[in-house]
Design a protein around this motif. Sequence first.
Motif, PDB file in Angstrom:
ATOM      1  N   GLU A 109       1.213  21.255 -18.755  1.00  0.00           N
ATOM      2  CA  GLU A 109       0.711  22.530 -19.287  1.00  0.00           C
ATOM      3  C   GLU A 109      -0.279  23.141 -18.306  1.00  0.00           C
ATOM      4  O   GLU A 109      -0.251  24.341 -18.046  1.00  0.00           O
ATOM      5  N   ARG A 110      -1.166  22.318 -17.778  1.00  0.00           N
ATOM      6  CA  ARG A 110      -2.183  22.826 -16.855  1.00  0.00           C
ATOM      7  C   ARG A 110      -1.546  23.374 -15.576  1.00  0.00           C
ATOM      8  O   ARG A 110      -1.920  24.436 -15.096  1.00  0.00           O
ATOM      9  N   PHE A 111      -0.578  22.642 -15.039  1.00  0.00           N
ATOM     10  CA  PHE A 111       0.057  23.085 -13.786  1.00  0.00           C
ATOM     11  C   PHE A 111       0.748  24.422 -14.003  1.00  0.00           C
ATOM     12  O   PHE A 111       0.672  25.308 -13.171  1.00  0.00           O
ATOM     13  N   PHE A 112       1.443  24.554 -15.128  1.00  0.00           N
ATOM     14  CA  PHE A 112       2.218  25.772 -15.319  1.00  0.00           C
ATOM     15  C   PHE A 112       1.313  26.947 -15.683  1.00  0.00           C
ATOM     16  O   PHE A 112       1.615  28.076 -15.342  1.00  0.00           O
ATOM     17  N   GLN A 113       0.193  26.673 -16.319  1.00  0.00           N
ATOM     18  CA  GLN A 113      -0.789  27.739 -16.547  1.00  0.00           C
ATOM     19  C   GLN A 113      -1.300  28.274 -15.213  1.00  0.00           C
ATOM     20  O   GLN A 113      -1.411  29.476 -15.022  1.00  0.00           O
ATOM     21  N   GLU A 143       0.847  -1.194   0.000  1.00  0.00           N
ATOM     22  CA  GLU A 143       0.000   0.000   0.000  1.00  0.00           C
ATOM     23  C   GLU A 143       0.874   1.232   0.000  1.00  0.00           C
ATOM     24  O   GLU A 143       1.901   1.274   0.672  1.00  0.00           O
ATOM     25  N   PHE A 144       0.497   2.220  -0.784  1.00  0.00           N
ATOM     26  CA  PHE A 144       1.196   3.488  -0.679  1.00  0.00           C
ATOM     27  C   PHE A 144       0.228   4.630  -0.902  1.00  0.00           C
ATOM     28  O   PHE A 144      -0.822   4.441  -1.514  1.00  0.00           O
ATOM     29  N   GLU A 145       0.573   5.775  -0.346  1.00  0.00           N
ATOM     30  CA  GLU A 145      -0.321   6.921  -0.421  1.00  0.00           C
ATOM     31  C   GLU A 145       0.055   7.795  -1.601  1.00  0.00           C
ATOM     32  O   GLU A 145       1.231   8.023  -1.871  1.00  0.00           O
ATOM     33  N   LEU A 146      -0.972   8.271  -2.271  1.00  0.00           N
ATOM     34  CA  LEU A 146      -0.763   9.209  -3.365  1.00  0.00           C
ATOM     35  C   LEU A 146      -1.544  10.475  -3.065  1.00  0.00           C
ATOM     36  O   LEU A 146      -2.638  10.428  -2.508  1.00  0.00           O
ATOM     37  N   GLU A 147      -0.976  11.582  -3.456  1.00  0.00           N
ATOM     38  CA  GLU A 147      -1.662  12.867  -3.323  1.00  0.00           C
ATOM     39  C   GLU A 147      -2.254  13.223  -4.667  1.00  0.00           C
ATOM     40  O   GLU A 147      -1.544  13.328  -5.666  1.00  0.00           O
ATOM     41  N   HIS A 148      -3.572  13.389  -4.716  1.00  0.00           N
ATOM     42  CA  HIS A 148      -4.254  13.698  -5.975  1.00  0.00           C
ATOM     43  C   HIS A 148      -4.046  15.163  -6.323  1.00  0.00           C
ATOM     44  O   HIS A 148      -4.294  16.046  -5.507  1.00  0.00           O
ATOM     45  N   LEU A 149      -3.587  15.416  -7.537  1.00  0.00           N
ATOM     46  CA  LEU A 149      -3.300  16.788  -7.961  1.00  0.00           C
ATOM     47  C   LEU A 149      -4.365  17.337  -8.892  1.00  0.00           C
ATOM     48  O   LEU A 149      -4.772  18.476  -8.775  1.00  0.00           O
TER      49      LEU A 149
END
Length: 108
Positions: free
Chosen positions: A100-104, A25-31
């Motif tokens: 692209e979305r993150f940098f926008q 199991e590992f945790e992911l952070e949804h962006l």
Amino acid sequence: EGMVPDMSEEFGPDFITVTDEDGNEFELEHLDTLEYNGQTYMAFFPAVPGEDGEGVQDVDLDDEEYGLIILKAVTVDGEEQLSTLDSDEEIEEIYNLFMERFFQEEDE
């Protein structure tokens, strides 16, 4: 535009726990979530424990080492599951769209 909940509006980062083929199991952070070609893609960062084992470190977007994890929502036997992408081409294409979305967002 269907009624898709915008997870970023919720309280703080959205963490999910996933289990890989080996049962780890590992945790992911949804962006972010992205619709593309009728498919729903979700971008995650691994939740990296802090150096001293306390809390979760903020991972720099430019830090390739941790890499973005992109999964797509698939329905298996009527249950929604997250699946890895099928090809390197698909990964690269979707990765670039998310970037692209993150940098926008950062520029605004």
